[in-house]
Design an enzyme around this catalytic site. Sequence first.
Site, PDB file in Angstrom:
ATOM      1  CE  LYS A 296       7.206  -4.256  -1.905  1.00 25.06           C
ATOM      2  NZ  LYS A 296       8.464  -4.743  -2.488  1.00 25.06           N
TER       3      LYS A 296
ATOM      4  CG  ASP B  48      -9.857   4.461   4.518  1.00 24.74           C
ATOM      5  OD1 ASP B  48      -8.673   4.251   4.204  1.00 24.74           O
ATOM      6  OD2 ASP B  48     -10.786   4.423   3.675  1.00 24.74           O
TER       7      ASP B  48
ATOM      8  N   GLY C 288       0.827  -1.207   0.000  1.00 23.10           N
ATOM      9  CA  GLY C 288       0.000   0.000   0.000  1.00 23.10           C
ATOM     10  C   GLY C 288       0.847   1.237   0.000  1.00 23.10           C
TER      11      GLY C 288
END
Length: 877
Positions: free
Chosen positions: A556, A667, A552
């Site tokens: 990692k 999120d 992302g």
Amino acid sequence: MAGGFTSAVVIHSHSSLLLFLPLFLLLLLLFSPSNATSITSLFSPPVNYLIDCGSSTQTLLQDGRTFRSDRDSSSLLSTDEDIQTSVDSINLNASSSVPPTSLPLFNSARIFTDESTYTFYISKMGRLWVRLYFFPLPHPSYNLTQAVFTVQTDRFVLLHDFSITDNTSFVFKEYLLNVSDSRFSLKFLPKKKSLAFINGIEVVTAPDPLILDTAISVFPPGNFHGIFNYALQVCYRVNVGGPPMAPNRDPLLRSWETDASYNVFPQGSQNVSVSTKIIKYPQNGEVTPLIAPSSVYSSAMVMKDPKVNQPNFNLSWRMNADQSFSYLIRLHFCDIVSQNLSQLYFNVYLNEMMGAASLDLSSETKALATAFYQDFVLNSSAITNGSILVQVGPANLQQGIPNAILNGFEVIKMSNMANSLDGFFSVDGKYKGPNANTLALKVAAAIGLGFSMTAMFLVAVICFRWRQRPHGWESKDSFSSWLLPIQSTHPGSLCSALSKSSSRRSSIFGSRKSRSGYSGYLTPTGIGRFFPFDELRKATNNFVEKAVIGVGGFGKVYLGTLEDGTKVAIKRGNPSSEQGINEFRTEIDMLSKLRHRHLVSLMGFCDENSEMILVYEYMANGPFRSHLYGSNLPPLSWKQRLEICIGSARGLHYLHTGAAQSIIHRDVKTTNILLDENLVAKVADFGLSKANPEKTHVSTAVKGSFGYLDPQYFRSQQLTEKSDVYSFGVVLMEVLCARPVLDPTLPREQVNLADWALQQHRRGMLYKIIDPRIADTIACGSLNKFVEAAEKCLEDNGADRPTMGDVLWNLEYALQLQEAVSKIDTNEDTTANSIALEQANESGEKGDHSGTQATEESDVTDVDSMMLSQIAHFEGR
Ligand SMILES: *[C@@H]1O[C@H](CO)[C@@H](O)[C@H](O)[C@H]1NC(C)=O
Ligand SMILES: *[C@@H]1O[C@H](CO)[C@@H](O)[C@H](O)[C@H]1NC(C)=O
């Protein structure tokens, strides 16, 4: 500290000061600024290239240094051309930041019409000063005031599309670069059809102890690690309250300006100065004349009339700053005014935020007139109006005499995520600014998507995001930040392990921190144990690619196995990403305040070697999403889905209400809900979370993931808990329909799941889009309750949405209805229910619900009546 740079360093490495006292006194004499040659000989740099570009002869400066012509040293310069220009003398007024002794360097220049490179052999790696001198001299055929060019090293861009259009101004740029190669090149790249030029270059070793790896982070509060990884540009170096100082008065040939042009409130300040001879450097060697010469510490600004009863002002200095960069700010202090120890307590503010509270120089240095400095990092997000404001003011304490002092400061720009100190283009000429690669794509995709909101909104959001969030939501989506975790074990011992590890790693700041009065501002991140980097390297087989389980924006995620066999998820951040650092901190900060069965919890972290690594318990079943679609995993039954939704709703409910401050996740999505080996749901990834102390709303730039974003937040930028509720409503629809929340391959009206599901529901056709694999196993009442909850969550207006607590009750109710029907229904052998996973799970899950709801034995009617009050509550919203 690498010994040998200075005699002062040698002193510190011997503990018996007495033995060296005579030598020390001798040194003090030598440091006297009148003795120019001796002060500059305190440090002799192993790498020392001094070049007067375009000059036909070598040039001797008044500070004693000789600059060679770059014609003699042709091996240094690789270029296809040989254009120089020079004048006999120039007589212009240089700005105060240009070293006054350097003027002869501006008399000549070398001009390039094509890419050209100076290459230097570096015999000792580490930090180098790179100093560049520019002045657009006249030339018969080239107009240097029209030159536009880029200057870069192999890794860093120093100047991008740089030009000097004013032919009366000398320009001096000073950098500190950490070079770890034996060759160092400086490349000059004229913009197309333009020119580049350079008048003088220095490439000179800077002593290792000059810049440490750690500083106090003012915002967000805490310690900042990893300064080694940044290229630095010194923007201001100021001798507060004292005279300007030419390079020959500084052992590292730095020049110092006066503070006159930055002092915001000169009427309130007065300068004080003492003889440089009384300035002492601490015996522990933490501060030496290489940090700053005694002539910086021997003068200062203090408050005028410090004895007034109600001191109600700060001493303030304001400097220009580029607000897309973070800055390292070094403040120099020396108590040259107090008669006795512990009389002077003051606060230090940077951009109106507390940097150090009740700083007591006496407790730092244990003596008066002793040099002290403190490094602070000010994150770019804290630089709002294009300036840096340094303030000192009396601490609000009953002790001491109200006063404040500042002796000097340095304002140093830090390279950004493009490895640039000027703009967002990296050395390969690519734009690496926030959301670089995804911007154009997004706009196109968003418009094509027929996303239910207008394209204008999208553009607006993209703009917010552009400013705020370097890594795109796309990468976030693909990233199962999977990790997560187990309940951490013994918070007490973990904390002590942490403090032990931090003192072991202590920089001078670490050790000062514990002694000084301002530790309150260094937020202790009291969570998890400290993992040595080596342990994590072993756990992941040296971070082998095969161990990667997610990627992302942050970096990692690796699956690792600790020595005792425990599996862990190891999230390794990219330390050069500023945003990464913020999210790293946010995640640690958030997780350190939270403990809940349905929130991922951190096992520990590693910030050794400027790494940013978070260690979580491995969540064996990965993200919820992969159990819904897009993988070959068997479908989860309706009951399992409900239980996962209930678990995540509990986690969010706790976030919103359980901690001291309400926390908004920001999120919420199915990739951030992780499942352990028993399919227990845990909410993960707190990198974007925000505390909402007022429990009203937080005004903030829009962040989150497309498809889950609350439209009201989108429009108003006012973040409330209800934004998470909206996103959770999208999750519920996703769980029901088992399809992506945005699917651009579908016909326009179906692209956005939330919109499409609501629309189908209103038409009474929702049953058509339910996951066909389980559709006929869902009890009707359960389905209705579930959809009702989802629909309420997706209300356009936040105030009309239920709280997470309400949602939780409705989901529990939906589960009861499903279970009640399952009991009555004897033909229960549906495909979904036969999944082995569920069987294995069954017993454990029951415990989870007992006590919160009606007992398993309740019949439908009882459940119904029990829930009535809850429903009334829910619908009242
Ligand atoms: C330079 O950077 C390396 C890591 O890249 C670090 O180990 C070293 O200590 C740094 N040296 C200095 C002087 O900053
Ligand atoms: C000094 O500045 C800080 C930050 O700007 C401010 O909060 C504080 O009130 C000021 N102190 C006085 C006495 O004005």
